[in-house]
Design an enzyme around this catalytic site. Structure first.
Site, PDB file in Angstrom:
ATOM      1  CG  ASP A  56      -2.653  -1.044   1.167  1.00  0.00           C
ATOM      2  OD1 ASP A  56      -2.446  -1.272  -0.033  1.00  0.00           O
ATOM      3  OD2 ASP A  56      -2.647  -1.305   2.012  1.00  0.00           O
ATOM      4  CE  LYS A  57       0.456   7.609  -2.479  1.00  0.00           C
ATOM      5  NZ  LYS A  57      -0.192   8.682  -3.403  1.00  0.00           N
TER       6      LYS A  57
END
Length: 237
Positions: A56-57
């Site tokens: 995930d970012k």
């Protein structure tokens, strides 16, 4: 966003693989909202490189790249057969004594990117082990067996141990004022959380290379995660 020196992120390199410590707030793949992403940075160094999985970012930590198609196929098969071992570290609210506890709860993901536990969802299992407890928080090692969207986050929330900063699944931001008795905030300033993201870090990963030899790597905590742990350590004394 400041420019990143990709080579400085490398924690392990072999003839076929590259493992980097992904900084938080960097997308793994192309993101129309960001000028930089991890795959594009890697391709500046190795034109044929492929990223083997995603983080995930907001999530920092171990991210594996394959330098050639054969290496990519090798690890892709291991991901499919669930033979790649990943360990995440999470700071959760509350005191928890998990000793290899497995959560086995099916998940489904909505179109807006939110996961839910449902009976007829996709199979999802995560193993949790307490690393250290503090005054009112716990550092937990999380070993996902499957790789569903937000799996660790929602499984910890299910256990009543939401991750700090994970407001999507019931976690609250952690403020220094909640840890320090004599905390004075400057006049006319608003206190910010110690860590302004979900307190989750991809700490370690291991798999086998093309010759069958085991490759393992660990990613040191980024600055924000390390600062949070340092502040929590003070509460445990």
């Amino acid at each position: 966003m400041k420019k990143i020196d990709f080579k400085s992120l490398v924690v392990k390199e072999t003839d076929d693989y590259l493992i980097v410590n992904k900084p938080p707030y960097f997308s793994t793949l192309e993101d129309r909202h960001e000028a930089q992403n991890m795959l594009a940075l890697a391709k500046q160094e190795f034109s044929d490189i492929q990223v083997c999985h995603r983080l995930d970012k907001e999530t920092s930590g171990c991210l594996v790249f394959a330098k050639n198609p054969e290496a990519y196929r090798n690890i892709a098969m291991q991901f499919e057969d669930r033979k790649v071992e990943k360990v995440y570290h999470a700071v959760a609210e509350g005191i928890h004594d998990f000793d290899g506890l497995m959560v086995d709860r099916n998940l489904t993901a909505s179109n807006n990117g939110i996961a839910r536990i449902v009976v007829n969802g996709k199979s999802a299992q995560t193993i949790f082990k307490t690393v250290r407890t503090y005054f009112s928080h716990t550092l937990i090692a999380c070993k996902p067996i499957t790789g569903r969207l937000h799996q660790i986050r929602i499984h910890l929330a299910y256990l009543g141990a939401p991750i700090c900063g994970d407001e999507l699944y019931g976690g609250k931001p952690l403020f220094l004022s909640s840890l320090k008795r004599k905390f004075n905030l400057k006049k006319d300033t608003e206190e910010r959380p110690i860590m302004q993201r979900v307190a989750l870090h991809a700490f370690a990963i291991s798999f086998t290379d093309l010759s069958g030899e085991k490759i393992s790597a660990e990613a040191p905590y980024p600055k924000d995660f390390a600062v949070m742990i340092k502040q929590l350590e003070k509460t445990s004394k």
